[in-house]
Scaffold this motif. Sequence first.
Motif, PDB file in Angstrom:
ATOM      1  N   LEU A  12       0.876  -1.355  -0.065  1.00 46.79           N
ATOM      2  CA  LEU A  12       0.011   0.022  -0.211  1.00 46.79           C
ATOM      3  C   LEU A  12       0.950   1.201  -0.034  1.00 46.79           C
ATOM      4  O   LEU A  12       0.453   2.323  -0.533  1.00 46.79           O
ATOM      5  CB  LEU A  12      -0.882  -0.051   1.295  1.00 46.79           C
ATOM      6  CG  LEU A  12      -1.936  -1.255   1.249  1.00 46.79           C
ATOM      7  CD1 LEU A  12      -2.738  -1.110   2.747  1.00 46.79           C
ATOM      8  CD2 LEU A  12      -3.070  -0.868   0.134  1.00 46.79           C
ATOM      9  N   LYS A  13       1.951   1.142   0.765  1.00 45.33           N
ATOM     10  CA  LYS A  13       3.002   2.231   0.581  1.00 45.33           C
ATOM     11  C   LYS A  13       3.652   2.734  -0.811  1.00 45.33           C
ATOM     12  O   LYS A  13       3.536   3.634  -1.265  1.00 45.33           O
ATOM     13  CB  LYS A  13       4.309   2.176   1.612  1.00 45.33           C
ATOM     14  CG  LYS A  13       5.111   3.250   1.749  1.00 45.33           C
ATOM     15  CD  LYS A  13       6.305   2.956   2.839  1.00 45.33           C
ATOM     16  CE  LYS A  13       7.137   3.859   2.958  1.00 45.33           C
ATOM     17  NZ  LYS A  13       8.241   3.946   3.684  1.00 45.33           N
ATOM     18  N   TYR A  14       3.910   1.396  -1.509  1.00 42.99           N
ATOM     19  CA  TYR A  14       4.323   1.522  -2.916  1.00 42.99           C
ATOM     20  C   TYR A  14       3.153   2.145  -3.813  1.00 42.99           C
ATOM     21  O   TYR A  14       3.325   2.810  -4.704  1.00 42.99           O
ATOM     22  CB  TYR A  14       4.608   0.223  -3.369  1.00 42.99           C
ATOM     23  CG  TYR A  14       5.039   0.186  -4.789  1.00 42.99           C
ATOM     24  CD1 TYR A  14       6.452   0.469  -5.030  1.00 42.99           C
ATOM     25  CD2 TYR A  14       4.242  -0.183  -5.852  1.00 42.99           C
ATOM     26  CE1 TYR A  14       6.650   0.499  -6.596  1.00 42.99           C
ATOM     27  CE2 TYR A  14       4.346  -0.241  -7.177  1.00 42.99           C
ATOM     28  CZ  TYR A  14       5.942   0.193  -7.529  1.00 42.99           C
ATOM     29  OH  TYR A  14       6.236   0.099  -8.764  1.00 42.99           O
ATOM     30  N   MET A  15       1.851   1.860  -3.404  1.00 39.30           N
ATOM     31  CA  MET A  15       0.569   2.408  -4.212  1.00 39.30           C
ATOM     32  C   MET A  15       0.452   3.745  -3.769  1.00 39.30           C
ATOM     33  O   MET A  15      -0.383   4.465  -4.348  1.00 39.30           O
ATOM     34  CB  MET A  15      -0.416   1.440  -4.064  1.00 39.30           C
ATOM     35  CG  MET A  15      -0.326   0.066  -4.733  1.00 39.30           C
ATOM     36  SD  MET A  15      -1.606  -1.047  -4.088  1.00 39.30           S
ATOM     37  CE  MET A  15      -3.077  -0.221  -5.099  1.00 39.30           C
ATOM     38  N   GLY A  16       1.056   4.307  -2.803  1.00 43.11           N
ATOM     39  CA  GLY A  16       0.821   5.779  -2.230  1.00 43.11           C
ATOM     40  C   GLY A  16      -0.640   6.086  -1.495  1.00 43.11           C
ATOM     41  O   GLY A  16      -1.060   6.930  -1.479  1.00 43.11           O
ATOM     42  N   LEU A  17      -0.952   4.755  -0.844  1.00 38.62           N
ATOM     43  CA  LEU A  17      -2.272   4.685  -0.174  1.00 38.62           C
ATOM     44  C   LEU A  17      -2.214   4.943   1.404  1.00 38.62           C
ATOM     45  O   LEU A  17      -3.170   5.079   2.055  1.00 38.62           O
ATOM     46  CB  LEU A  17      -3.043   3.517  -0.419  1.00 38.62           C
ATOM     47  CG  LEU A  17      -3.462   3.390  -1.981  1.00 38.62           C
ATOM     48  CD1 LEU A  17      -4.282   2.034  -2.122  1.00 38.62           C
ATOM     49  CD2 LEU A  17      -4.418   4.659  -2.520  1.00 38.62           C
ATOM     50  N   VAL A  18      -1.073   4.745   1.834  1.00 43.03           N
ATOM     51  CA  VAL A  18      -0.824   4.900   3.306  1.00 43.03           C
ATOM     52  C   VAL A  18      -1.135   6.275   3.729  1.00 43.03           C
ATOM     53  O   VAL A  18      -1.147   7.338   3.100  1.00 43.03           O
ATOM     54  CB  VAL A  18       0.601   4.739   3.617  1.00 43.03           C
ATOM     55  CG1 VAL A  18       0.905   4.965   5.109  1.00 43.03           C
ATOM     56  CG2 VAL A  18       0.880   3.183   3.597  1.00 43.03           C
ATOM     57  N   ASN A  19      -1.946   6.213   4.915  1.00 34.23           N
ATOM     58  CA  ASN A  19      -2.554   7.612   5.437  1.00 34.23           C
ATOM     59  C   ASN A  19      -3.575   7.989   4.633  1.00 34.23           C
ATOM     60  O   ASN A  19      -3.900   9.455   4.345  1.00 34.23           O
ATOM     61  CB  ASN A  19      -1.343   8.706   5.707  1.00 34.23           C
ATOM     62  CG  ASN A  19      -2.013   9.970   6.517  1.00 34.23           C
ATOM     63  OD1 ASN A  19      -2.762   9.630   7.426  1.00 34.23           O
ATOM     64  ND2 ASN A  19      -1.518  11.096   6.434  1.00 34.23           N
ATOM     65  N   SER A  20      -4.280   7.436   4.035  1.00 31.18           N
ATOM     66  CA  SER A  20      -5.791   7.673   3.214  1.00 31.18           C
ATOM     67  C   SER A  20      -6.708   6.328   3.502  1.00 31.18           C
ATOM     68  O   SER A  20      -6.135   5.396   4.129  1.00 31.18           O
ATOM     69  CB  SER A  20      -5.428   7.546   1.853  1.00 31.18           C
ATOM     70  OG  SER A  20      -4.925   6.547   1.127  1.00 31.18           O
TER      71      SER A  20
END
Length: 246
Positions: free
Chosen positions: A101-109
Amino acid sequence: MVSTSLMAPGESSSFPLPLLPRSATLHNYRELFSHAGIGQYLLNSVLLSCAATLLSLLFNVSAGYAFAKLRFQGRDRIFKVMLGALVIPSQVAMLPLFLLLKYMGLVNSYGAVLVPAMAGIFGIFLVRQYALTIPDALLEAARMDGASEFQIFRIIVLPLLTPILVTLGIFTFLGTWNDFMWPLIVLTDKDLYTLPVALASLSREHVQDNELMMAGSVLTILPVLLLFLGLQRYYIQGLLVGSVKG
């Protein structure tokens, strides 16, 4: 819990512990909404739980029906592999899932909470077992009448799956609403906190304020309790599928 939430601040710390408040007050609930900002966290939990439930129903029902009634290469093999994955504890997958999820840029969302909830092995299994009870002759008759697979799924299958849809919806809503660990890991912005995470954070600031914490607990439990009571007829019907023959 309800009794303590209606007590005046400090009243529950007296000895002997009173069973009922001497003078019931809504001070603790007003404090939660006016100063603790619990209204925002309550709204976050409602929106997140509803979105996760709708997405879960969409993907789990589609996949469960496909595994039950559609023929494709490797269907049974894939399903057995999925069932085998049920024995893997969810905590084992947290680190690789977080990195993905961090690689996808979704962390903190909210995407970091919704994406893992979109489909689950248990949900697919639950829908598949219920869909197996639908007669194949009914679907074949619809195909002979010229109905497409989507029309069969929407017009014939979905109404027959109503009990299991409600059951799965309750499971998903409850799981998302009560989930504490995963939102705590992926949501770092305080404004995005769900109710359980916000309540845990609030408890550290008001560790001695039992009445305020009990008021927060009532607000956490009440929505899911009302949901279960309102839909329990379908829930029980979904759980009993296959238990009575003839």
